[in-house]
Design a protein around this motif. Sequence first.
Motif, short mmCIF file in Angstrom:
data_model
loop_
_atom_site.label_atom_id
_atom_site.label_comp_id
_atom_site.label_asym_id
_atom_site.label_seq_id
_atom_site.Cartn_x
_atom_site.Cartn_y
_atom_site.Cartn_z
N ARG B 178 0.98 -1.27 0.27
CA ARG B 178 -0.06 -0.06 -0.07
C ARG B 178 0.63 1.22 -0.22
O ARG B 178 0.69 2.24 -0.56
CB ARG B 178 -0.94 0.04 0.96
CG ARG B 178 -2.40 -1.19 1.17
CD ARG B 178 -3.13 -0.72 2.57
NE ARG B 178 -2.72 -0.65 4.00
CZ ARG B 178 -2.99 -1.90 4.50
NH1 ARG B 178 -3.48 -2.91 4.30
NH2 ARG B 178 -2.55 -1.45 5.50
N TYR B 179 1.82 1.09 0.80
CA TYR B 179 2.83 2.80 1.04
C TYR B 179 3.08 2.75 -0.98
O TYR B 179 2.94 3.82 -0.81
CB TYR B 179 4.02 2.37 1.60
CG TYR B 179 4.53 3.05 2.24
CD1 TYR B 179 4.02 4.40 2.69
CD2 TYR B 179 5.87 3.38 1.04
CE1 TYR B 179 5.16 5.43 3.09
CE2 TYR B 179 6.90 4.68 1.99
CZ TYR B 179 5.65 5.72 2.29
OH TYR B 179 6.99 6.62 2.09
N PHE B 182 0.47 4.60 -3.17
CA PHE B 182 0.63 5.51 -2.76
C PHE B 182 1.48 6.34 -3.49
O PHE B 182 1.67 8.00 -3.38
CB PHE B 182 -0.54 5.81 -1.38
CG PHE B 182 -2.03 5.19 -2.01
CD1 PHE B 182 -2.72 6.57 -2.22
CD2 PHE B 182 -2.22 4.17 -1.33
CE1 PHE B 182 -3.76 5.59 -2.14
CE2 PHE B 182 -3.64 3.40 -0.81
CZ PHE B 182 -4.12 4.37 -2.22
N PHE B 186 1.45 10.38 -4.81
CA PHE B 186 2.27 11.33 -4.43
C PHE B 186 2.81 11.34 -5.31
O PHE B 186 3.21 13.01 -4.91
CB PHE B 186 1.62 11.20 -3.15
CG PHE B 186 0.45 10.78 -2.38
CD1 PHE B 186 -0.95 11.05 -3.06
CD2 PHE B 186 0.70 9.99 -1.30
CE1 PHE B 186 -1.67 11.10 -2.37
CE2 PHE B 186 -0.78 9.37 -0.69
CZ PHE B 186 -1.73 9.89 -1.61
N MET B 227 2.24 13.65 0.18
CA MET B 227 1.87 12.64 1.38
C MET B 227 0.86 13.55 2.89
O MET B 227 -0.12 13.22 2.79
CB MET B 227 2.76 12.12 2.15
CG MET B 227 2.93 10.98 1.40
SD MET B 227 3.26 9.36 2.17
CE MET B 227 2.90 8.15 1.67
#
Lengths: 52, 301
Positions: B178-179, B182, B186, B227
Motif C-alpha cells: 500500500r505504501y 500511494f 503522490f 503525502m
Amino acid sequence: MKNFLEYLGFEPERYHTAWISGSEGQKFADVVTRVVEDVRQVGPSRKMRDAR
Amino acid sequence: MSELTARVREIAKRLLDNQQVDVVFGWEKGTEPFSSTPVFIRRPEEAERLVFDEFCIHNLSTYLLDYRDGSEKIGIFVKGCDSRGVVRLLEDEQFTRERLYIIGIGCPGMKDPVAHALAASGLDGNQDTAGLSAKCRQCVHPNPVLYDELLGVQQEPHLRGERFAEVKQIEAMSTAERYQFFADIFSRCIRCYACRNICVACNCRRCIFEETRPQWVGRETNLADNMMYHVIRTMHVAGRCVECGECERACPVGIPLMLLNRKLIKDVNQLFGPYEAALSLEEGAKPPLSRYRTDDPDNFL
C-alpha cells in the motif's frame, strides 16, 4: 484517521489516540508505555522522512 | 439544438427578464465541439449562449463560493452532483436558500472532454469516446436532490458493479504494498491545488495550506509534504464529500483522488452508520464529523 493512515501504508502501531483527563495520571503513564512498546516493535520509521 | 438546451435558454431568459435572479449559472459551448464550459450570464439576450449537452461536466456549485459575500440572487442549473454541492454549501452555512433559484436536470451522465480531444487530435486513437466519463461511471445519484424546477427525465444510477470495489482491492494489499502504491501516486503531485480549488466541500475562507504562521505543511513538492497534503485534504472533506469527482477530473497528473475520498466515505459509513452526504436539505442537519455525540466512535480519530 488511523484507518486512513493504515490505508496509505503506514503501520497502525505508530498512531494512537486516547481520551485522558488531567486527573488520570496513571492512565496517561499506561498509554504512553503502550505507545512506546508498540513503536519499538515496528522499529524506526523511514516513511515521510527519507521521502524528503 | 436539443430540446433540453431550448428549455434551459427559455428558463434563463424568463428568470432574467422578470428579474427573479441577477445572474444565471449554466454552461456554454467551448472552443471545440467536445467542450462545454461554465458561463455566468446577466442579460436576458445572453440566454442564447446557454447549452445543455453531454459535455456539461463541470460542477457549477463551486462557483457559488465566489458570490457568498454578496446579496445577488442566483439562478443555477444543477445535475445530480451539482445539486448535492449546493446542499453542501447550505448545510455548511456558506449560502442561503433564499438567494437561489435552482433548476435541476436529471443527468444522463457526461462524456470525457479530454478523451474526445485526444481522439480528435489524432494523437491517441485508443480513447473511449462512446462511454461516460470516469466520474460519471461512478455516479449513484444522477437526479437533482434539491430544486425549484425540474427538467429532463428521471435517471437510473450510472454505477455498474460495486461502489467500493477499488478501495477494497487496496485494503487487501499488505502495508508495504500500500505504501509503495500511494508513494508512486503522490510523487506525481505538482501541488497545483486544483483538487482543493475545484472542490465544493473545500469552502474554508482561509485554508490550512495557505497558513504561514505556523506553516503546517511544507510547500515543497517532495513525497513527504505531498503525502501530508493529501492526508489533510482528504480528512478535511471526510463525511462531507459529495462524490462529484471534480478533484480527480481536474488533476493534471491523474492522481486518483476519489480512491482516497471513497475510503473515508466507506469508513464513515461503517463507523457512524450509513450516511450519504448532502442528499437532502434538513434544518440543522450536520454531517457526522461536524457534530459531537458522546457515543461517537473513537476509531475515527
